[in-house]
Design a protein around this motif. Structure first.
Motif, PDB file in Angstrom:
ATOM      1  N   ASN A  74       0.861  -1.246  -0.063  1.00 42.66           N
ATOM      2  CA  ASN A  74       0.055  -0.136  -0.022  1.00 42.66           C
ATOM      3  C   ASN A  74       0.947   1.234  -0.041  1.00 42.66           C
ATOM      4  O   ASN A  74       0.623   2.265  -0.573  1.00 42.66           O
TER       5      ASN A  74
ATOM      6  N   ASN B 103      -4.983   5.477   1.619  1.00 39.00           N
ATOM      7  CA  ASN B 103      -4.599   5.422   0.078  1.00 39.00           C
ATOM      8  C   ASN B 103      -5.618   6.254  -0.669  1.00 39.00           C
ATOM      9  O   ASN B 103      -5.555   5.881  -2.095  1.00 39.00           O
TER      10      ASN B 103
ATOM     11  N   SER C  34       1.261   4.126  -3.128  1.00 42.39           N
ATOM     12  CA  SER C  34       0.736   5.364  -2.613  1.00 42.39           C
ATOM     13  C   SER C  34       1.704   6.411  -2.872  1.00 42.39           C
ATOM     14  O   SER C  34       1.471   7.338  -3.449  1.00 42.39           O
TER      15      SER C  34
END
Length: 255
Positions: free
Chosen positions: A88, A113, A92
């Motif tokens: 993640n 995110n 991001s």
């Protein structure tokens, strides 16, 4: 359906363009369920995604042909399930890398995110992981970015687009290529254990990082200051000098 390749990329070497689909994540999940393997980095791109999804099963509405809606598959088998938030983080910061070149440092990551410009949302990410044993087996990464759409439903608050911000129109394919290049770079760093700067880049670009703001916590409004995230991806807030850790369903921003 149209296939294109960008040979210089690992993520995005194979791109399948669809005219219309309910959700690129759904389409890719169905393809993964078939016996024929899908190469890692394959991208599904939609001109019209009419039932896109975000966090908490929220819908993602997009005017056909105006915005960037795509998903791609990864096989991050090197990642323990307990460390899946590292993916993640990599995705991001990659999106932030690409978009700050267009709209500047006011582009921020709203935990976990979402993509924000000042106090308005311009995009989001939905990552759906499959686990085998103690490690990740596959990940479907869905990304939506508001690009050339300038009008949104009155019921949707705090939303904007790249065109609203800059006044310019953008080539959707060129924008996607830039984002894929950034993701390819950050994912390679993660895979090769060269991601020691990822946490600092993520927290340093967090929306409202180290600023005192109001949040809804367990139904009550409290003042808090975001100080980072923990190893599981929980948001860490300083409230009256004490550190508290919150999951996605435990806290809500007041915009």
């Amino acid at each position: 359906m149209q296939n294109n390749t960008f040979s210089r990329l690992f993520v995005g070497q194979n791109i399948i363009a669809l005219q219309r689909v309910d959700s690129t994540n759904n389409f890719l999940r169905k393809e993964l369920s078939k016996s024929k393997p899908i190469p890692e980095g394959t991208v599904i791109m939609a001109e019209d995604q009419f039932a896109g999804r975000g966090q908490h099963n929220n819908t993602w509405t997009s005017e056909p042909g105006k915005n960037l809606t795509f998903s791609f598959v990864l096989y991050p088998v090197f990642l323990p399930a307990s460390q899946q938030f590292l993916l993640n983080i990599a995705v991001s910061i990659a999106i932030n890398d690409a978009l700050t070149q267009i709209i500047g440092s006011a582009c921020k990551i709203k935990w976990p995110n979402d993509v924000f410009y000042q106090d308005s949302k311009i995009g989001g990410v939905l990552i759906e992981n499959t686990v085998a044993g103690n490690h990740l087996k596959s990940s479907i990464v869905g990304i939506g970015i508001n690009v050339n759409q300038v009008e949104f439903a009155d019921s949707i608050q705090n939303i904007t687009s790249l065109k609203n911000i800059t006044g310019n129109s953008f080539n959707i394919r060129d924008l996607m290529t830039g984002i894929l290049e950034a993701i390819d770079h950050r994912y390679s760093e993660l895979k090769e254990a060269r991601n020691e700067n990822h946490y600092g880049l993520y927290t340093g670009n967090l929306y409202r990082f180290n600023e005192l703001h109001k949040f809804v916590i367990k139904g009550a409004v409290q003042n808090g200051r975001i100080t980072g995230i923990d190893e599981t991806g929980h948001l860490v807030l300083d409230i009256d000098g004490n550190q508290y850790h919150f999951g996605l369903k435990e806290i809500r921003y007041i915009l």
